[in-house]
Design a protein around this motif. Structure first.
Motif, PDB file in Angstrom:
ATOM      1  N   TYR A  20       0.752  -1.263   0.111  1.00 26.72           N
ATOM      2  CA  TYR A  20      -0.096   0.075  -0.035  1.00 26.72           C
ATOM      3  C   TYR A  20       0.856   1.093  -0.087  1.00 26.72           C
ATOM      4  O   TYR A  20       0.652   2.139  -0.898  1.00 26.72           O
ATOM      5  CB  TYR A  20      -0.938   0.024   1.435  1.00 26.72           C
ATOM      6  CG  TYR A  20      -2.070  -0.675   1.267  1.00 26.72           C
ATOM      7  CD1 TYR A  20      -3.317  -0.839   0.158  1.00 26.72           C
ATOM      8  CD2 TYR A  20      -2.383  -1.958   2.117  1.00 26.72           C
ATOM      9  CE1 TYR A  20      -4.211  -1.521   0.196  1.00 26.72           C
ATOM     10  CE2 TYR A  20      -3.403  -2.782   2.036  1.00 26.72           C
ATOM     11  CZ  TYR A  20      -4.306  -2.672   0.964  1.00 26.72           C
ATOM     12  OH  TYR A  20      -5.549  -3.255   1.034  1.00 26.72           O
ATOM     13  N   SER A  69      -6.726   8.171  -5.660  1.00 29.18           N
ATOM     14  CA  SER A  69      -6.139   7.006  -5.502  1.00 29.18           C
ATOM     15  C   SER A  69      -5.576   6.933  -4.143  1.00 29.18           C
ATOM     16  O   SER A  69      -5.583   6.156  -3.272  1.00 29.18           O
ATOM     17  CB  SER A  69      -4.904   7.021  -6.392  1.00 29.18           C
ATOM     18  OG  SER A  69      -3.960   5.606  -5.799  1.00 29.18           O
ATOM     19  N   LEU A  72      -8.481   6.086  -1.687  1.00 25.04           N
ATOM     20  CA  LEU A  72      -8.873   5.088  -1.573  1.00 25.04           C
ATOM     21  C   LEU A  72      -7.695   4.076  -0.818  1.00 25.04           C
ATOM     22  O   LEU A  72      -8.125   3.216  -0.179  1.00 25.04           O
ATOM     23  CB  LEU A  72      -9.123   4.492  -3.028  1.00 25.04           C
ATOM     24  CG  LEU A  72     -10.180   5.068  -3.887  1.00 25.04           C
ATOM     25  CD1 LEU A  72     -10.118   4.445  -5.390  1.00 25.04           C
ATOM     26  CD2 LEU A  72     -11.565   4.578  -3.030  1.00 25.04           C
ATOM     27  N   HIS A  73      -6.433   4.374  -0.939  1.00 27.45           N
ATOM     28  CA  HIS A  73      -5.558   3.595  -0.272  1.00 27.45           C
ATOM     29  C   HIS A  73      -5.479   3.706   1.118  1.00 27.45           C
ATOM     30  O   HIS A  73      -5.352   2.714   1.717  1.00 27.45           O
ATOM     31  CB  HIS A  73      -4.150   3.995  -1.040  1.00 27.45           C
ATOM     32  CG  HIS A  73      -3.784   3.338  -2.152  1.00 27.45           C
ATOM     33  ND1 HIS A  73      -4.212   3.649  -3.354  1.00 27.45           N
ATOM     34  CD2 HIS A  73      -2.876   2.275  -2.460  1.00 27.45           C
ATOM     35  CE1 HIS A  73      -3.751   2.838  -4.523  1.00 27.45           C
ATOM     36  NE2 HIS A  73      -2.880   2.130  -3.904  1.00 27.45           N
ATOM     37  N   ALA A  76      -8.712   1.522   2.499  1.00 28.68           N
ATOM     38  CA  ALA A  76      -8.159   0.406   2.274  1.00 28.68           C
ATOM     39  C   ALA A  76      -7.232  -0.303   3.213  1.00 28.68           C
ATOM     40  O   ALA A  76      -7.361  -1.278   3.877  1.00 28.68           O
ATOM     41  CB  ALA A  76      -7.752  -0.043   0.796  1.00 28.68           C
ATOM     42  N   ILE A 104      -5.083  -3.137  -4.981  1.00 26.92           N
ATOM     43  CA  ILE A 104      -4.445  -1.948  -5.414  1.00 26.92           C
ATOM     44  C   ILE A 104      -4.546  -1.603  -6.544  1.00 26.92           C
ATOM     45  O   ILE A 104      -4.853  -0.595  -7.239  1.00 26.92           O
ATOM     46  CB  ILE A 104      -2.836  -1.960  -4.981  1.00 26.92           C
ATOM     47  CG1 ILE A 104      -2.502  -1.898  -3.466  1.00 26.92           C
ATOM     48  CG2 ILE A 104      -1.957  -0.991  -5.688  1.00 26.92           C
ATOM     49  CD1 ILE A 104      -1.356  -2.255  -3.100  1.00 26.92           C
ATOM     50  N   CYS A 106      -7.198  -2.449  -8.540  1.00 27.32           N
ATOM     51  CA  CYS A 106      -8.688  -2.155  -8.584  1.00 27.32           C
ATOM     52  C   CYS A 106      -8.811  -0.677  -8.045  1.00 27.32           C
ATOM     53  O   CYS A 106      -9.462   0.284  -8.604  1.00 27.32           O
ATOM     54  CB  CYS A 106      -9.159  -3.122  -7.908  1.00 27.32           C
ATOM     55  SG  CYS A 106      -9.630  -4.825  -8.557  1.00 27.32           S
ATOM     56  N   LEU A 107      -8.313  -0.323  -7.049  1.00 28.33           N
ATOM     57  CA  LEU A 107      -8.102   1.020  -6.250  1.00 28.33           C
ATOM     58  C   LEU A 107      -7.650   1.970  -7.423  1.00 28.33           C
ATOM     59  O   LEU A 107      -8.375   3.067  -7.622  1.00 28.33           O
ATOM     60  CB  LEU A 107      -7.372   1.229  -5.216  1.00 28.33           C
ATOM     61  CG  LEU A 107      -7.858   0.155  -3.962  1.00 28.33           C
ATOM     62  CD1 LEU A 107      -6.804   0.401  -2.925  1.00 28.33           C
ATOM     63  CD2 LEU A 107      -9.248   0.468  -3.486  1.00 28.33           C
ATOM     64  N   TRP A 108      -6.564   1.707  -8.384  1.00 31.13           N
ATOM     65  CA  TRP A 108      -6.077   2.644  -9.252  1.00 31.13           C
ATOM     66  C   TRP A 108      -6.976   2.527 -10.393  1.00 31.13           C
ATOM     67  O   TRP A 108      -7.515   3.838 -10.943  1.00 31.13           O
ATOM     68  CB  TRP A 108      -4.672   2.068  -9.671  1.00 31.13           C
ATOM     69  CG  TRP A 108      -3.642   2.774  -8.969  1.00 31.13           C
ATOM     70  CD1 TRP A 108      -2.914   2.040  -7.976  1.00 31.13           C
ATOM     71  CD2 TRP A 108      -3.013   3.951  -9.026  1.00 31.13           C
ATOM     72  NE1 TRP A 108      -2.073   2.803  -7.542  1.00 31.13           N
ATOM     73  CE2 TRP A 108      -1.913   4.075  -8.068  1.00 31.13           C
ATOM     74  CE3 TRP A 108      -3.607   5.127  -9.601  1.00 31.13           C
ATOM     75  CZ2 TRP A 108      -1.407   5.104  -7.917  1.00 31.13           C
ATOM     76  CZ3 TRP A 108      -2.649   6.206  -9.433  1.00 31.13           C
ATOM     77  CH2 TRP A 108      -1.557   6.262  -8.346  1.00 31.13           C
ATOM     78  N   ALA A 111      -9.919   4.807  -9.165  1.00 32.74           N
ATOM     79  CA  ALA A 111      -9.495   6.209  -9.229  1.00 32.74           C
ATOM     80  C   ALA A 111      -9.260   6.867 -10.502  1.00 32.74           C
ATOM     81  O   ALA A 111      -9.941   8.192 -10.894  1.00 32.74           O
ATOM     82  CB  ALA A 111      -8.168   6.167  -8.442  1.00 32.74           C
ATOM     83  N   TYR A 158     -15.789  11.143  -2.213  1.00 35.20           N
ATOM     84  CA  TYR A 158     -14.584  10.929  -1.877  1.00 35.20           C
ATOM     85  C   TYR A 158     -14.158  11.246  -0.790  1.00 35.20           C
ATOM     86  O   TYR A 158     -13.098  10.806  -0.190  1.00 35.20           O
ATOM     87  CB  TYR A 158     -13.567  11.023  -2.951  1.00 35.20           C
ATOM     88  CG  TYR A 158     -13.465  10.002  -3.966  1.00 35.20           C
ATOM     89  CD1 TYR A 158     -12.475   9.083  -3.769  1.00 35.20           C
ATOM     90  CD2 TYR A 158     -14.073   9.872  -5.083  1.00 35.20           C
ATOM     91  CE1 TYR A 158     -12.325   7.974  -4.506  1.00 35.20           C
ATOM     92  CE2 TYR A 158     -13.989   8.906  -6.047  1.00 35.20           C
ATOM     93  CZ  TYR A 158     -13.216   7.809  -5.856  1.00 35.20           C
ATOM     94  OH  TYR A 158     -12.934   7.031  -6.837  1.00 35.20           O
TER      95      TYR A 158
END
Length: 185
Positions: A20, A69, A72-73, A76, A104, A106-108, A111, A158
Motif C-alpha cells: 500500500y 487513489s 482509496l489506499h 483500504a 491495489i 482495482c483501486l487505481w 481512481a 470521496y
C-alpha cells in the motif's frame, strides 16, 4: 522514490502494508512531478496557457486520479489494520499479498475512472476581453451541462464516505484496544 526502491529491492519488505505504501508513493511521486507545472501556471502565471488543451486536461486528470487513489489506499489500508487488530484470524486468511496487489490495481482503476470526467470538464478557453489570452480551467460546457456539479458531488463523496469509514474503523480499533486485558509485569 526511496520507498518504492526499498520495497522493490528488498523482497522481505513486501508485506501488504508496504505494498500500500509503495503504491501511495507512486501517487505522491506523480503529484510531485506535476507540482512545478501547477505552481507555475496556477500561482505565478495563470494566463495565458501556452501548453495546449491536451496538457491542460492531462495534468488535471493525473492530479485528480492521484488524489482519489491516495484516498482509496488510505481507506483500504485502514480496513486492513482493522482486520489485523479486531479480526486477526480472518485477516490471516483474507489479507494476502496477491489479494492486496489485486486490490491495489482495482483501486487505481476506480481512481482513474472516477477522474475520467475531467477530460470533459477542463480545457483551455479564451477569456473575454479580446486580448487573445487563454486559461486552463473548467469549461463553460461543464457548468451548463451539470457535469461540474456531478464532479463536485463525487469529490464530496470521496471525502465523506472514507471519513465515515475511517471514523467507524478507528473507533472499533480503539474500543478493541481499550477493552483488551492489560498485562501485568
Amino acid at each position: 522514490m526511496l520507498t518504492i526502491l526499498v520495497v522493490w529491492i528488498r523482497p522481505h519488505l513486501r508485506s501488504t502494508t508496504y505494498l500500500y505504501l509503495s503504491s501511495m508513493a507512486v501517487s505522491d511521486l506523480l503529484m510531485l512531478l506535476l507540482m512545478p507545472l501547477d505552481l507555475y501556471y496556477k500561482l505565478w502565471r495563470f494566463r495565458p496557457w501556452d501548453l495546449g488543451d491536451a496538457v491542460c486536461k492531462l495534468s488535471v486528470f493525473i492530479s485528480e486520479s492521484c488524489t482519489y487513489s491516495s484516498i482509496l489506499h488510505i481507506t483500504a489500508l485502514s480496513l486492513e489494520r482493522y482486520l489485523a487488530v479486531c479480526r486477526p484470524l480472518i485477516a490471516k486468511t483474507l489479507v494476502t499479498r496477491t489479494r492486496v496487489r489485486t486490490l491495489i490495481g482495482c483501486l487505481w482503476v476506480v481512481a482513474v475512472i472516477s477522474a475520467g470526467p475531467v477530460f470533459a470538464i477542463v480545457g483551455v478557453e479564451e477569456l473575454g476581453g479580446g486580448e487573445g489570452e487563454s486559461e486552463c480551467r473548467c469549461t463553460d460546457y461543464a457548468v451548463s451541462s451539470g457535469l461540474l456539479g456531478a464532479m463536485m458531488w463525487l469529490s464530496n463523496l470521496y471525502f465523506l464516505v472514507p471519513l465515515g469509514i475511517l471514523g467507524v474503523v478507528y473507533g472499533l480499533i480503539g474500543r478493541k484496544l481499550w477493552l483488551r486485558p492489560q498485562r501485568r509485569n
